[in-house]
Design a protein around this motif. Structure first.
Motif, PDB file in Angstrom:
ATOM      1  N   GLY A  78       0.833  -1.193   0.000  1.00  0.00           N
ATOM      2  CA  GLY A  78       0.000   0.000   0.000  1.00  0.00           C
ATOM      3  C   GLY A  78       0.868   1.243   0.000  1.00  0.00           C
ATOM      4  N   PHE A  79       0.479   2.243   0.800  1.00  0.00           N
ATOM      5  CA  PHE A  79       1.210   3.504   0.810  1.00  0.00           C
ATOM      6  C   PHE A  79       2.510   3.444   1.617  1.00  0.00           C
ATOM      7  CE2 PHE A  79      -2.718   5.060  -0.915  1.00  0.00           C
ATOM      8  CZ  PHE A  79      -2.294   6.068  -1.768  1.00  0.00           C
ATOM      9  N   TYR A  80       2.826   2.271   2.188  1.00  0.00           N
ATOM     10  CA  TYR A  80       4.167   2.105   2.739  1.00  0.00           C
ATOM     11  C   TYR A  80       5.204   2.084   1.611  1.00  0.00           C
ATOM     12  CZ  TYR A  80       2.146   1.101   7.302  1.00  0.00           C
ATOM     13  OH  TYR A  80       1.466   1.195   8.500  1.00  0.00           O
ATOM     14  N   LEU A  81       4.740   1.809   0.397  1.00  0.00           N
ATOM     15  CA  LEU A  81       5.563   1.973  -0.803  1.00  0.00           C
ATOM     16  C   LEU A  81       5.163   3.304  -1.429  1.00  0.00           C
ATOM     17  CD1 LEU A  81       7.497   0.924  -3.028  1.00  0.00           C
ATOM     18  CD2 LEU A  81       5.487  -0.163  -4.092  1.00  0.00           C
ATOM     19  N   SER A  82       6.042   4.277  -1.376  1.00  0.00           N
ATOM     20  CA  SER A  82       5.695   5.612  -1.865  1.00  0.00           C
ATOM     21  C   SER A  82       5.445   5.601  -3.370  1.00  0.00           C
ATOM     22  CB  SER A  82       6.834   6.594  -1.553  1.00  0.00           C
ATOM     23  OG  SER A  82       6.604   7.827  -2.212  1.00  0.00           O
ATOM     24  N   PRO A  83       4.350   6.204  -3.827  1.00  0.00           N
ATOM     25  CA  PRO A  83       4.084   6.243  -5.268  1.00  0.00           C
ATOM     26  C   PRO A  83       5.118   7.048  -6.044  1.00  0.00           C
ATOM     27  CG  PRO A  83       2.510   7.605  -4.070  1.00  0.00           C
ATOM     28  CD  PRO A  83       3.269   6.825  -3.046  1.00  0.00           C
ATOM     29  N   SER A  84       5.858   7.898  -5.367  1.00  0.00           N
ATOM     30  CA  SER A  84       6.898   8.673  -6.055  1.00  0.00           C
ATOM     31  C   SER A  84       8.235   7.941  -6.094  1.00  0.00           C
ATOM     32  CB  SER A  84       7.084  10.030  -5.375  1.00  0.00           C
ATOM     33  OG  SER A  84       7.547   9.866  -4.045  1.00  0.00           O
ATOM     34  N   SER A  85       8.283   6.721  -5.540  1.00  0.00           N
ATOM     35  CA  SER A  85       9.536   5.970  -5.491  1.00  0.00           C
ATOM     36  C   SER A  85       9.773   5.131  -6.742  1.00  0.00           C
ATOM     37  CB  SER A  85       9.571   5.074  -4.251  1.00  0.00           C
ATOM     38  OG  SER A  85       8.614   4.027  -4.353  1.00  0.00           O
ATOM     39  N   PHE A  86       8.805   5.060  -7.635  1.00  0.00           N
ATOM     40  CA  PHE A  86       8.984   4.303  -8.879  1.00  0.00           C
ATOM     41  C   PHE A  86       8.288   5.045 -10.013  1.00  0.00           C
ATOM     42  CE2 PHE A  86       5.176   2.707  -6.840  1.00  0.00           C
ATOM     43  CZ  PHE A  86       4.265   2.519  -7.881  1.00  0.00           C
ATOM     44  N   GLU A  87       8.780   4.798 -11.215  1.00  0.00           N
ATOM     45  CA  GLU A  87       8.307   5.546 -12.385  1.00  0.00           C
ATOM     46  C   GLU A  87       7.668   4.611 -13.401  1.00  0.00           C
ATOM     47  OE1 GLU A  87      10.624   8.968 -13.558  1.00  0.00           O
ATOM     48  OE2 GLU A  87      10.671   8.212 -15.615  1.00  0.00           O
ATOM     49  N   LEU A  88       6.582   5.077 -14.006  1.00  0.00           N
ATOM     50  CA  LEU A  88       5.900   4.297 -15.030  1.00  0.00           C
ATOM     51  C   LEU A  88       6.397   4.685 -16.420  1.00  0.00           C
ATOM     52  CD1 LEU A  88       2.260   4.393 -13.650  1.00  0.00           C
ATOM     53  CD2 LEU A  88       3.851   2.487 -13.576  1.00  0.00           C
ATOM     54  N   PRO A  89       6.412   3.723 -17.347  1.00  0.00           N
ATOM     55  CA  PRO A  89       6.856   4.032 -18.706  1.00  0.00           C
ATOM     56  C   PRO A  89       5.928   5.053 -19.370  1.00  0.00           C
ATOM     57  CG  PRO A  89       6.709   1.656 -18.342  1.00  0.00           C
ATOM     58  CD  PRO A  89       6.038   2.314 -17.179  1.00  0.00           C
ATOM     59  N   PHE A  90       6.502   5.878 -20.238  1.00  0.00           N
ATOM     60  CA  PHE A  90       5.704   6.838 -21.005  1.00  0.00           C
ATOM     61  C   PHE A  90       6.278   6.918 -22.414  1.00  0.00           C
ATOM     62  CE2 PHE A  90       4.538  10.962 -22.682  1.00  0.00           C
ATOM     63  CZ  PHE A  90       3.194  11.025 -22.367  1.00  0.00           C
ATOM     64  N   PRO A  91       5.452   6.790 -23.453  1.00  0.00           N
ATOM     65  CA  PRO A  91       4.010   6.473 -23.387  1.00  0.00           C
ATOM     66  C   PRO A  91       3.783   5.059 -22.858  1.00  0.00           C
ATOM     67  CG  PRO A  91       4.798   6.345 -25.641  1.00  0.00           C
ATOM     68  CD  PRO A  91       5.931   6.904 -24.838  1.00  0.00           C
ATOM     69  N   PHE A  92       2.613   4.843 -22.286  1.00  0.00           N
ATOM     70  CA  PHE A  92       2.310   3.574 -21.646  1.00  0.00           C
ATOM     71  C   PHE A  92       1.616   2.625 -22.616  1.00  0.00           C
ATOM     72  CE2 PHE A  92      -0.838   0.854 -19.585  1.00  0.00           C
ATOM     73  CZ  PHE A  92      -0.026   0.130 -18.737  1.00  0.00           C
ATOM     74  N   TYR A  93       2.008   1.346 -22.568  1.00  0.00           N
ATOM     75  CA  TYR A  93       1.348   0.282 -23.330  1.00  0.00           C
ATOM     76  C   TYR A  93       1.022  -0.858 -22.372  1.00  0.00           C
ATOM     77  CZ  TYR A  93       3.284   2.844 -27.275  1.00  0.00           C
ATOM     78  OH  TYR A  93       3.615   3.836 -28.163  1.00  0.00           O
ATOM     79  N   ASN A  94      -0.112  -1.486 -22.572  1.00  0.00           N
ATOM     80  CA  ASN A  94      -0.495  -2.604 -21.708  1.00  0.00           C
ATOM     81  C   ASN A  94       0.526  -3.733 -21.775  1.00  0.00           C
ATOM     82  OD1 ASN A  94      -2.820  -1.653 -20.441  1.00  0.00           O
ATOM     83  ND2 ASN A  94      -4.087  -2.129 -22.218  1.00  0.00           N
ATOM     84  N   ASP A  95       0.717  -4.366 -20.639  1.00  0.00           N
ATOM     85  CA  ASP A  95       1.702  -5.417 -20.409  1.00  0.00           C
ATOM     86  C   ASP A  95       3.131  -4.896 -20.344  1.00  0.00           C
ATOM     87  OD1 ASP A  95       0.244  -7.638 -19.720  1.00  0.00           O
ATOM     88  OD2 ASP A  95       0.173  -8.474 -21.740  1.00  0.00           O
ATOM     89  N   GLU A  96       3.274  -3.585 -20.112  1.00  0.00           N
ATOM     90  CA  GLU A  96       4.583  -3.065 -19.723  1.00  0.00           C
ATOM     91  C   GLU A  96       4.972  -3.714 -18.393  1.00  0.00           C
ATOM     92  OE1 GLU A  96       6.514  -0.845 -21.276  1.00  0.00           O
ATOM     93  OE2 GLU A  96       5.289   0.632 -22.328  1.00  0.00           O
ATOM     94  N   ILE A  97       6.268  -3.737 -18.102  1.00  0.00           N
ATOM     95  CA  ILE A  97       6.768  -4.311 -16.855  1.00  0.00           C
ATOM     96  C   ILE A  97       7.342  -3.201 -15.981  1.00  0.00           C
ATOM     97  CG2 ILE A  97       8.493  -5.833 -15.824  1.00  0.00           C
ATOM     98  CD1 ILE A  97       8.256  -7.588 -18.325  1.00  0.00           C
TER      99      ILE A  97
END
Length: 221
Positions: free
Chosen positions: A157-176
């Motif tokens: 949950g929020f014990y893992l900070s949402p700012s501690s990891f980055e999502l790919p951009f642009p995003f495609y489904n089944d990204e890792i």
């Protein structure tokens, strides 16, 4: 395989629904009654109803009441007797429950509404925040639901900070997205015009997901 069950609670009153509390243990019923607002009671109970339905469908559960739900170190819910895994989310008029036969899973749904990106800087990395400000194709609700799905799947949950990891951009489904040496496959879609739904799973999702809207009265107890 991931099965996502969805139910709309618009116009559903607690006076009509509350009899369905009988599917829960006495302590779980008391927990629901602690909610101040009736719609919150409805959302919580409907999530449990969807979970019971999924267990009856996928694990041949014969009983008409939900097994005891326990909680991990960071309050992620689980059921000891389950073979699969589940996660529940709700927002506004919709409640979702995902059942996975492929290991841990996390789901999040959000009602799309206007937001001031500046207010959400703390949940994004620096790169994500700059994209949010400057790229017209940036989808904040896709980003947010994906992050929360990962945080829930990870079990922190929020014990893992949402700012501690980055999502790919642009995003495609089944990204890792890799978190603490765990690789999460991520998936996102729009539904019901004003909602975003995202999923995180240990295995590829696109070919292994079914989204199933339900009418609550079809499994009324």
């Amino acid at each position: 395989m991931n099965f996502i069950y969805l139910a709309n609670i618009n116009n559903l009153s607690w006076s009509v629904l509350q009899d369905q509390k009988k599917i829960l243990s006495h302590s779980a019923q008391l927990d629901i009654e602690k909610y101040k607002f009736e719609q919150d009671k409805c959302r919580s109970l409907v999530g449990k109803m969807l979970l019971l339905y999924s267990l009856q469908c996928h694990e041949q559960l014969q009983q008409s009441h939900l097994p005891i739900i326990d909680y991990g170190l960071y309050r992620k819910p689980f059921i000891h007797s389950m073979k699969g895994h589940f996660n529940i989310s709700h927002s506004h008029d919709w409640v979702a429950c995902v059942y996975s036969s492929n290991g841990e899973v996390g789901i999040d749904i959000e009602h799309i509404k206007p937001v001031n990106i500046i207010d959400y800087q703390d949940v994004m990395t620096g790169n994500e925040y700059q994209r949010a400000l400057n790229n017209p194709n940036f989808d904040f609700f896709q980003l947010w639901t994906l992050k929360e799905a990962i945080m829930k799947a990870q079990g922190q949950g929020f014990y893992l900070s949402p700012s501690s990891f980055e999502l790919p951009f642009p995003f495609y489904n089944d990204e890792i997205v890799e978190i603490n040496h765990t690789r999460w496959f991520v998936y996102s879609q729009s539904f019901a015009n004003e909602y975003k739904l995202s999923l995180a799973s240990l295995y590829p999702i696109v070919e292994n997901v079914q989204v199933i809207p339900l009418q609550l009265d079809q499994f009324w107890q």
